[in-house]
Design an enzyme around this catalytic site. Structure first.
Site, PDB file in Angstrom:
ATOM      1  N   VAL A   1       0.821  -1.206   0.000  1.00  0.00           N
ATOM      2  CA  VAL A   1       0.000   0.000   0.000  1.00  0.00           C
ATOM      3  C   VAL A   1       0.859   1.261   0.000  1.00  0.00           C
ATOM      4  O   VAL A   1       0.413   2.338  -0.403  1.00  0.00           O
ATOM      5  CB  VAL A   1      -0.934  -0.025   1.236  1.00  0.00           C
ATOM      6  CG1 VAL A   1      -0.124   0.080   2.526  1.00  0.00           C
ATOM      7  CG2 VAL A   1      -1.981   1.083   1.163  1.00  0.00           C
ATOM      8  N   LYS A   2       2.108   1.153   0.413  1.00  0.00           N
ATOM      9  CA  LYS A   2       2.988   2.313   0.512  1.00  0.00           C
ATOM     10  C   LYS A   2       3.394   2.870  -0.860  1.00  0.00           C
ATOM     11  O   LYS A   2       3.934   3.973  -0.932  1.00  0.00           O
ATOM     12  CB  LYS A   2       4.241   1.950   1.311  1.00  0.00           C
ATOM     13  CG  LYS A   2       3.968   1.615   2.771  1.00  0.00           C
ATOM     14  CD  LYS A   2       3.352   2.792   3.515  1.00  0.00           C
ATOM     15  CE  LYS A   2       3.193   2.486   4.998  1.00  0.00           C
ATOM     16  NZ  LYS A   2       2.597   3.632   5.733  1.00  0.00           N
ATOM     17  N   ASP A   3       3.141   2.121  -1.924  1.00  0.00           N
ATOM     18  CA  ASP A   3       3.427   2.646  -3.262  1.00  0.00           C
ATOM     19  C   ASP A   3       2.656   3.932  -3.512  1.00  0.00           C
ATOM     20  O   ASP A   3       3.154   4.878  -4.124  1.00  0.00           O
ATOM     21  CB  ASP A   3       3.048   1.616  -4.327  1.00  0.00           C
ATOM     22  CG  ASP A   3       4.043   0.486  -4.421  1.00  0.00           C
ATOM     23  OD1 ASP A   3       4.964   0.428  -3.598  1.00  0.00           O
ATOM     24  OD2 ASP A   3       3.891  -0.360  -5.322  1.00  0.00           O
TER      25      ASP A   3
END
Length: 464
Positions: free
Chosen positions: A111-113
């Site tokens: 999700v950090k993308d």
């Protein structure tokens, strides 16, 4: 000849020779019949030939044809718009639709993308970063954000330095090195320690290119929220303005910096409002659209707070009745803050462990990526919209991870398992049976946690 005429007269009518008119009609009929037959045969043969040609063309080798909407522009086009996956085993057992946002399908695997892309986009938009100038992005992280930053940095023409605790899963370190990032591993420490990994990342960014001075030419490009950000030591204060720095009360104003010169940029996912923005403008609207607005609850853990704040705020803006719940692992102080409001000296703590005495500065647990013992700007944005919080033990998270592999074939990371345990607790607490939909975040894949999944704790823990 008379006898011939007499014979003809005595013959049956149908044996009489036709008149000239009748003979002409018969001849015309025969000619028309042959013509129609020949035409029909020709048409049938033509159609059969065309059919064969189409079949040959269909199976013959040909170049791959792509529609324009099937082509994305580079790595950033592979971020976002992830599917919602129904967790069949939990949904069927509980009678409630449990849906997970499959963020592990992003190009960087988590999700950090979304956050890394938004941070870099905003920095470039404000002129704080310029590609292919030798500039370097610094970040302190337990791994996933670092991988995302390293991935996008490579695609955008930047270098990356990632500073992280030395007890994170080895798979994350190997991924960072493969992406060409500089990796600095330090001993876990409290946020009040100058050698804590986030503090070190900020210091390295400030000193990038100017080791003899502290930010005199504003080498650090700090993208913050709308308010001023203070470092833990309060020795350096950096505002949004790219050329405005105050050091210990003294104001420095510098001339315009040459954009072609390399600079250090501190991503600062904990305080950077781009984190919140990525989920408010991206993840939240996607969930709303994919569920056709039928969301009864959203459950998420919080490491920086950006996901639960951004998605939660958006869903609440669309329907204030949506329940936003927090999943918090052992040792984290967010559960206390959300449920009991326990804050001392600006630092939250779990009653079991005070800040600075734990092995890890965040949570003494196998769960990586979520849980924290201090208030960040992004967490502050989440607190007003939190309706509930659930404490998740290591045993519960491990049990859920194993359950999902066995029953759904989903090999997820520990934070994803933690989120799903909280979903189950929320559903049981509310007494929901059917007609409800609960959405959570599947943060990353279990492939990033092999070394921990196969560790003694995961192998030997008995779930009762």
């Amino acid at each position: 000849m008379a006898w011939k005429d007499d014979l003809i007269q005595h013959l049956p009518t149908w044996l009489h020779w036709p008149s000239r008119t009748a003979a002409r009609h018969i001849l015309i009929g025969i000619l028309l019949g042959f013509s129609l037959s020949a035409t029909t045969t020709s048409v049938a043969a033509y159609l059969e030939q065309r059919k064969k040609e189409r079949q040959i063309a269909h199976f013959a080798p040909r170049p791959i044809e792509l529609r324009s909407d099937e082509i994305v522009k580079g790595v950033v086009g592979l971020i976002g718009n992830t599917p919602l996956v129904r967790i069949n085993s939990l949904s069927d057992a509980l009678g409630v639709e449990v849906l997970g946002k499959a963020e592990f399908l992003n190009i960087g695997g988590s999700v950090k993308d979304r956050v890394a892309l938004q941070i870099i986009d905003d920095a470039e938009r404000q002129g704080l970063l310029h590609p292919y100038t030798g500039s370097r992005i610094f970040e302190g992280t337990v791994g996933s954000t670092g991988i995302s930053i390293a991935t996008i940095a490579r695609a955008r023409g930047y270098d990356a330095t990632i500073i992280m605790p030395d007890d994170v899963a080895e798979e994350k370190v190997k991924a960072l090195l493969a992406l060409g990032a500089e990796v600095v591993r330090v001993r876990p420490a409290s946020i009040v320690d100058k050698k804590q990994y986030v503090n070190l990342a900020r210091e390295r960014a400030i000193r990038f290119g100017r080791p003899d001075k502290i930010d005199e030419s504003n080498q650090v490009a700090k993208l913050s929220s709308s308010h001023t950000f203070h470092s833990p030591s309060n020795s350096v204060l950096v505002t949004e303005a790219p050329h405005h720095t105050e050091i210990e009360g003294e104001e420095w104003r510098e001339t315009e910096i040459d954009p072609s010169q390399p600079r250090g940029f501190f991503a600062d996912q904990f305080e950077n409002s781009s984190n919140f923005k990525a989920h408010f403008n991206g993840t939240g609207p996607e969930i709303w659209r994919q569920t056709s607005g039928r969301v009864d609850a959203f459950v998420s853990g919080a490491g920086t707070g950006g996901t639960v704040a951004g998605v939660g705020q958006y869903l609440k803006s669309m329907n204030e009745d949506v329940i936003v719940a927090l999943a918090d692992p052992e040792g984290s102080g967010l559960y206390n803050k959300a449920r009991l409001g326990i804050v001392k000296h600006g630092v939250m703590y779990d009653r079991k462990e005070s800040e600075g005495t734990k092995r890890r500065h965040q949570v003494d647990t196998v769960v990586e990526g979520i849980g924290i013992n201090r208030l960040t700007h992004n967490i502050e944005l989440a607190l007003p919209i939190l309706d509930d919080a659930f404490r998740i033990t290591d045993a519960e998270a491990v049990s859920m991870a194993r359950y999902l592999v066995k029953h759904d074939g989903l090999f997820l990371g520990s934070s994803s398992a933690c989120n799903l345990v909280a979903c189950v607790k929320l559903i049981k607490q509310k007494g929901w049976t059917e007609g409800k939909t609960v959405v959570t975040i599947l943060c990353d894949s279990g492939t990033r946690h092999y070394s921990k999944v196969c560790s003694g704790f995961y192998r030997d823990t008995v779930i009762r």
